[in-house]
Design an enzyme around this catalytic site. Structure first.
Site, PDB file in Angstrom:
ATOM      1  N   ASP A  17       4.269   1.433  15.114  1.00 11.14           N
ATOM      2  CA  ASP A  17       3.937   1.954  13.797  1.00 11.14           C
ATOM      3  C   ASP A  17       5.223   2.423  13.120  1.00 11.14           C
ATOM      4  O   ASP A  17       6.016   3.168  13.707  1.00 11.14           O
ATOM      5  CB  ASP A  17       2.959   3.119  13.905  1.00 11.14           C
ATOM      6  N   HIS A  69       0.117   6.907   4.365  1.00 10.32           N
ATOM      7  CA  HIS A  69      -0.116   7.540   5.673  1.00 10.32           C
ATOM      8  C   HIS A  69      -0.982   8.785   5.523  1.00 10.32           C
ATOM      9  O   HIS A  69      -0.720   9.833   6.117  1.00 10.32           O
ATOM     10  CB  HIS A  69       1.202   7.876   6.380  1.00 10.32           C
ATOM     11  N   HIS A 106       5.949   3.695  18.526  1.00 12.67           N
ATOM     12  CA  HIS A 106       6.456   3.959  17.186  1.00 12.67           C
ATOM     13  C   HIS A 106       7.911   3.513  17.093  1.00 12.67           C
ATOM     14  O   HIS A 106       8.674   3.675  18.061  1.00 12.67           O
ATOM     15  CB  HIS A 106       6.333   5.449  16.848  1.00 12.67           C
ATOM     16  N   HIS A 141      -0.085  -0.250   7.601  1.00 12.40           N
ATOM     17  CA  HIS A 141      -0.445   1.048   8.174  1.00 12.40           C
ATOM     18  C   HIS A 141      -0.794   2.012   7.040  1.00 12.40           C
ATOM     19  O   HIS A 141      -0.633   3.214   7.187  1.00 12.40           O
ATOM     20  CB  HIS A 141       0.725   1.571   9.007  1.00 12.40           C
TER      21      HIS A 141
END
Length: 255
Positions: free
Chosen positions: A62, A117, A207, A113
């Site tokens: 991510d 966020h 990540h 994504h």
């Protein structure tokens, strides 16, 4: 197209369900995966993992903040011949277009994504669509490729989010192996967590800017490949044709 899957999270007898709940299940359009929980509650699920006859798995990253450790991740993947999936937030893709190009150019897959966020569970449908469209447009503006995968921020989702994402043409992806690299675990702790939890069809969460992710990655890739696992992007891990998703979020053939 996915089909409805009816599973009981507990050993509740289907005959105990009321007529209204059964009718609801029958009438649902099968645009996504559904799970029938004890008490007759119907809930949509993203894909956490995939039922595979081989030992294919996917590692995902991510991308929401920073790039300091991204080059090391890309170098480790290149050394091992691994293609991964990177889920990018719109503001990250806009701030670091060179990295979007670099990731895409290395043969990795890119999913969205979200745009901001934000916590998208409970978000209004119109705002969900705006988040998905804006973030995908930012990625496509750099790569020229359609974005087909979506991972919800914080791993939070509800029926409206999954339904809306599917209507927009996305497959919603979760994970079944969390590296917990976001907790700044040591490289050895990250590697042990991942390698001890993987099974065929696993989707691993990492990540791009985790403190020790890049340091842990060579050990993870080497150990799992030595164990017979093959890394593929999520889009290639997913099953084709008619599928279902069980109560654990595992995608399976419909038959």
């Amino acid at each position: 197209m996915n089909v409805c899957t009816l599973r009981l999270r507990r050993a509740a007898c289907p005959l105990a369900l009321g007529a209204a709940a059964l009718a609801l299940v029958i009438l649902l359009r099968c645009t996504g995966a559904y799970v029938l929980l004890a008490g007759g509650t119907v809930r949509r699920l993203p894909v956490y993992s995939v039922e595979r006859a081989d030992k294919a798995i996917a590692i995902t990253f991510d991308c929401a903040w920073g790039t300091e450790r991204t080059d090391a991740i890309l170098q480790a993947c290149a050394r091992e011949g691994v293609r991964a999936t990177f889920f990018m937030v719109e503001f990250w893709a806009e701030k670091y277009p060179d990295y979007v190009r670099k990731i895409d150019g290395a043969g990795h897959e890119i999913g969205t994504h979200s745009a901001t966020h934000s916590h998208m569970a409970g978000m209004a449908e119109g705002r969900i669509r705006a988040e998905l469209r804006a973030s995908s447009a930012a990625i496509a503006a750099v790569t020229g490729k359609e974005v087909k995968l979506f991972r919800a921020p914080f791993g939070e989702y509800d029926d409206r989010l999954i339904r809306t994402a599917e209507e927009e043409g996305y497959t919603v992806i979760q994970w079944d192996v969390d590296s917990l690299d976001w907790k700044d675990l040591s490289a050895s702790e990250i590697a042990l967590r991942v390698t001890s939890r993987v099974q065929p069809g696993s989707i691993i969460l990492c990540h791009n800017n985790g403190l020790h992710t890049a340091e842990a990655l060579p050990a993870i890739l080497d150990a799992l490949q030595t164990g017979g696992y093959t890394f593929v992007p999520v889009g290639e891990l997913l099953l084709q044709g008619e599928t279902t998703v069980d109560a654990r979020g595992r995608q399976r053939p419909a038959s």
